[in-house]
Design an enzyme around this catalytic site. Structure first.
Site, PDB file in Angstrom:
ATOM      1  N   ASP A  29       0.981  -1.036  -0.102  1.00  0.00           N
ATOM      2  CA  ASP A  29      -0.020   0.072  -0.029  1.00  0.00           C
ATOM      3  C   ASP A  29       0.986   1.044   0.081  1.00  0.00           C
ATOM      4  O   ASP A  29       2.092   1.394   0.701  1.00  0.00           O
ATOM      5  CB  ASP A  29      -0.934  -0.134   1.409  1.00  0.00           C
ATOM      6  CG  ASP A  29      -2.209   0.738   1.037  1.00  0.00           C
ATOM      7  OD1 ASP A  29      -3.130   0.474   1.100  1.00  0.00           O
ATOM      8  OD2 ASP A  29      -1.929   2.284   1.031  1.00  0.00           O
ATOM      9  N   ILE A  30       0.625   2.237  -0.732  1.00  0.00           N
ATOM     10  CA  ILE A  30       1.544   3.399  -0.946  1.00  0.00           C
ATOM     11  C   ILE A  30       1.293   4.321   0.295  1.00  0.00           C
ATOM     12  O   ILE A  30       2.272   5.100   0.409  1.00  0.00           O
ATOM     13  CB  ILE A  30       0.815   4.302  -2.241  1.00  0.00           C
ATOM     14  CG1 ILE A  30       1.997   5.070  -2.764  1.00  0.00           C
ATOM     15  CG2 ILE A  30      -0.507   4.902  -1.926  1.00  0.00           C
ATOM     16  CD1 ILE A  30       1.562   5.750  -3.990  1.00  0.00           C
ATOM     17  N   ASN A  85     -13.061  -3.354   2.424  1.00  0.00           N
ATOM     18  CA  ASN A  85     -13.933  -2.177   2.538  1.00  0.00           C
ATOM     19  C   ASN A  85     -14.792  -2.469   1.188  1.00  0.00           C
ATOM     20  O   ASN A  85     -14.309  -2.609   0.094  1.00  0.00           O
ATOM     21  CB  ASN A  85     -13.333  -0.855   2.508  1.00  0.00           C
ATOM     22  CG  ASN A  85     -12.553  -0.745   3.598  1.00  0.00           C
ATOM     23  OD1 ASN A  85     -12.926  -1.245   4.957  1.00  0.00           O
ATOM     24  ND2 ASN A  85     -11.499   0.052   3.895  1.00  0.00           N
ATOM     25  N   GLN A  92     -14.318   2.596   1.239  1.00  0.00           N
ATOM     26  CA  GLN A  92     -13.682   2.027   0.161  1.00  0.00           C
ATOM     27  C   GLN A  92     -13.320   3.303  -0.745  1.00  0.00           C
ATOM     28  O   GLN A  92     -14.239   4.381  -0.864  1.00  0.00           O
ATOM     29  CB  GLN A  92     -14.673   1.042  -0.750  1.00  0.00           C
ATOM     30  CG  GLN A  92     -13.863   0.547  -1.771  1.00  0.00           C
ATOM     31  CD  GLN A  92     -14.784  -0.517  -2.564  1.00  0.00           C
ATOM     32  OE1 GLN A  92     -15.749  -0.693  -2.415  1.00  0.00           O
ATOM     33  NE2 GLN A  92     -14.002  -1.176  -3.390  1.00  0.00           N
ATOM     34  N   HIS A  98     -10.113  -5.240  -3.464  1.00  0.00           N
ATOM     35  CA  HIS A  98      -8.866  -5.508  -2.688  1.00  0.00           C
ATOM     36  C   HIS A  98      -8.878  -5.787  -1.239  1.00  0.00           C
ATOM     37  O   HIS A  98      -9.902  -5.468  -0.635  1.00  0.00           O
ATOM     38  CB  HIS A  98      -7.933  -4.444  -2.849  1.00  0.00           C
ATOM     39  CG  HIS A  98      -8.535  -3.141  -2.293  1.00  0.00           C
ATOM     40  ND1 HIS A  98      -9.361  -2.282  -2.973  1.00  0.00           N
ATOM     41  CD2 HIS A  98      -8.265  -2.403  -1.355  1.00  0.00           C
ATOM     42  CE1 HIS A  98      -9.816  -1.224  -2.288  1.00  0.00           C
ATOM     43  NE2 HIS A  98      -9.096  -1.289  -1.208  1.00  0.00           N
ATOM     44  N   HIS A 100      -6.946  -5.793   2.375  1.00  0.00           N
ATOM     45  CA  HIS A 100      -5.737  -5.220   3.278  1.00  0.00           C
ATOM     46  C   HIS A 100      -5.328  -6.296   4.060  1.00  0.00           C
ATOM     47  O   HIS A 100      -5.822  -6.989   4.882  1.00  0.00           O
ATOM     48  CB  HIS A 100      -6.159  -3.953   3.954  1.00  0.00           C
ATOM     49  CG  HIS A 100      -6.716  -2.742   3.274  1.00  0.00           C
ATOM     50  ND1 HIS A 100      -5.836  -1.803   2.995  1.00  0.00           N
ATOM     51  CD2 HIS A 100      -8.047  -2.529   2.994  1.00  0.00           C
ATOM     52  CE1 HIS A 100      -6.568  -0.697   2.412  1.00  0.00           C
ATOM     53  NE2 HIS A 100      -7.937  -1.373   2.224  1.00  0.00           N
TER      54      HIS A 100
HETATM   55  P1  5GP Z   1      -9.734   1.124   0.460  1.00  0.00           P
HETATM   56  O1  5GP Z   1      -9.490   2.545   1.203  1.00  0.00           O
HETATM   57  O2  5GP Z   1     -10.499   1.592  -0.887  1.00  0.00           O
HETATM   58  O3  5GP Z   1     -10.124   0.148   1.301  1.00  0.00           O
HETATM   59  O4  5GP Z   1      -8.219   1.205   0.084  1.00  0.00           O
HETATM   60  C1  5GP Z   1      -7.322   1.713  -1.019  1.00  0.00           C
HETATM   61  C2  5GP Z   1      -5.974   1.729  -0.659  1.00  0.00           C
HETATM   62  O5  5GP Z   1      -5.203   1.777  -1.864  1.00  0.00           O
HETATM   63  C3  5GP Z   1      -5.560   2.692   0.416  1.00  0.00           C
HETATM   64  O6  5GP Z   1      -4.860   2.334   1.681  1.00  0.00           O
HETATM   65  C4  5GP Z   1      -4.517   3.522  -0.549  1.00  0.00           C
HETATM   66  O7  5GP Z   1      -3.527   3.804   0.392  1.00  0.00           O
HETATM   67  C5  5GP Z   1      -4.090   2.538  -1.624  1.00  0.00           C
HETATM   68  N1  5GP Z   1      -3.530   3.089  -2.779  1.00  0.00           N
HETATM   69  C6  5GP Z   1      -4.436   4.089  -3.565  1.00  0.00           C
HETATM   70  N2  5GP Z   1      -3.606   4.335  -4.587  1.00  0.00           N
HETATM   71  C7  5GP Z   1      -2.477   3.544  -4.643  1.00  0.00           C
HETATM   72  C8  5GP Z   1      -1.624   3.581  -5.544  1.00  0.00           C
HETATM   73  O8  5GP Z   1      -1.613   4.168  -6.619  1.00  0.00           O
HETATM   74  N3  5GP Z   1      -0.528   2.469  -5.296  1.00  0.00           N
HETATM   75  C9  5GP Z   1      -0.567   1.851  -4.080  1.00  0.00           C
HETATM   76  N4  5GP Z   1       0.318   1.158  -4.036  1.00  0.00           N
HETATM   77  N5  5GP Z   1      -1.601   2.106  -3.329  1.00  0.00           N
HETATM   78  C10 5GP Z   1      -2.537   2.898  -3.475  1.00  0.00           C
END
Ligand code: 5GP
Length: 135
Positions: A29-30, A85, A92, A98, A100
């Site tokens: 995760d970034i 999420n 989300q 995805h 985590h």
């Molecule tokens: P969500 O909030 O949708 O469950 O999680 C999305 C996750 O994707 C977040 O933790 C965010 O940091 C990660 N993320 C978003 N854009 C990128 C990206 O371009 N590269 C990487 N490696 N992670 C990303």
């Protein structure tokens, strides 16, 4: 629908990949919650859990288990959270399915869990009836 994760799958933008097979991809995760925070994605453009096919669900679950085991061995966390999420209201932000994998260390302060609510017996009964009927 294509999201930033499709661009990662296609190699159009970089990601720190830890595992890849025909159906899934795992990368760091970034903006990690903890060191080693990894995302496991299904390569198909599917937004949420309930839209996954059985095969996609199985493939993603297998990769999640495999990568979690590798994280456990490599980073020796005290525990691991698996989070997923669905929908903006649930947090989300990337609408591509995805999971985590978040390594945890005792007292790391990483995650604030929910406050437990009190429901009446009638509310519990109504909820279980509604869910059961939908199955
Ligand atoms: P969500 O909030 O949708 O469950 O999680 C999305 C996750 O994707 C977040 O933790 C965010 O940091 C990660 N993320 C978003 N854009 C990128 C990206 O371009 N590269 C990487 N490696 N992670 C990303």
């Amino acid at each position: 629908m294509a999201t930033i994760f499709t661009r990662i799958i296609n190699g159009e933008i970089p990601a720190l990949k830890v595992y890849e097979d025909a159906d899934t991809l795992a990368f760091l995760d970034i903006a990690p919650a903890s060191p080693g925070h990894t995302l496991v994605i299904c390569k198909n453009e599917v937004a949420t859990l309930t839209e996954l096919s059985d095969a996609q669900l199985l493939a993603t679950a297998r990769t999640t288990q495999r990568v979690a085991a590798a994280i456990q061995q490599a980073l020796q966390p005290d525990g691991i959270n698996i989070m997923q999420n669905n929908g903006a209201a649930a947090g989300q932000t990337v609408f591509h399915y995805h999971v985590h994998i978040i390594p945890r260390w005792t007292d790391d302060g990483v995650m604030q869990f929910w406050e437990h609510k009190s429901l009446s017996q009638a509310e519990f009964t109504e909820i279980v009836a509604k869910i059961s009927r939908a199955l």
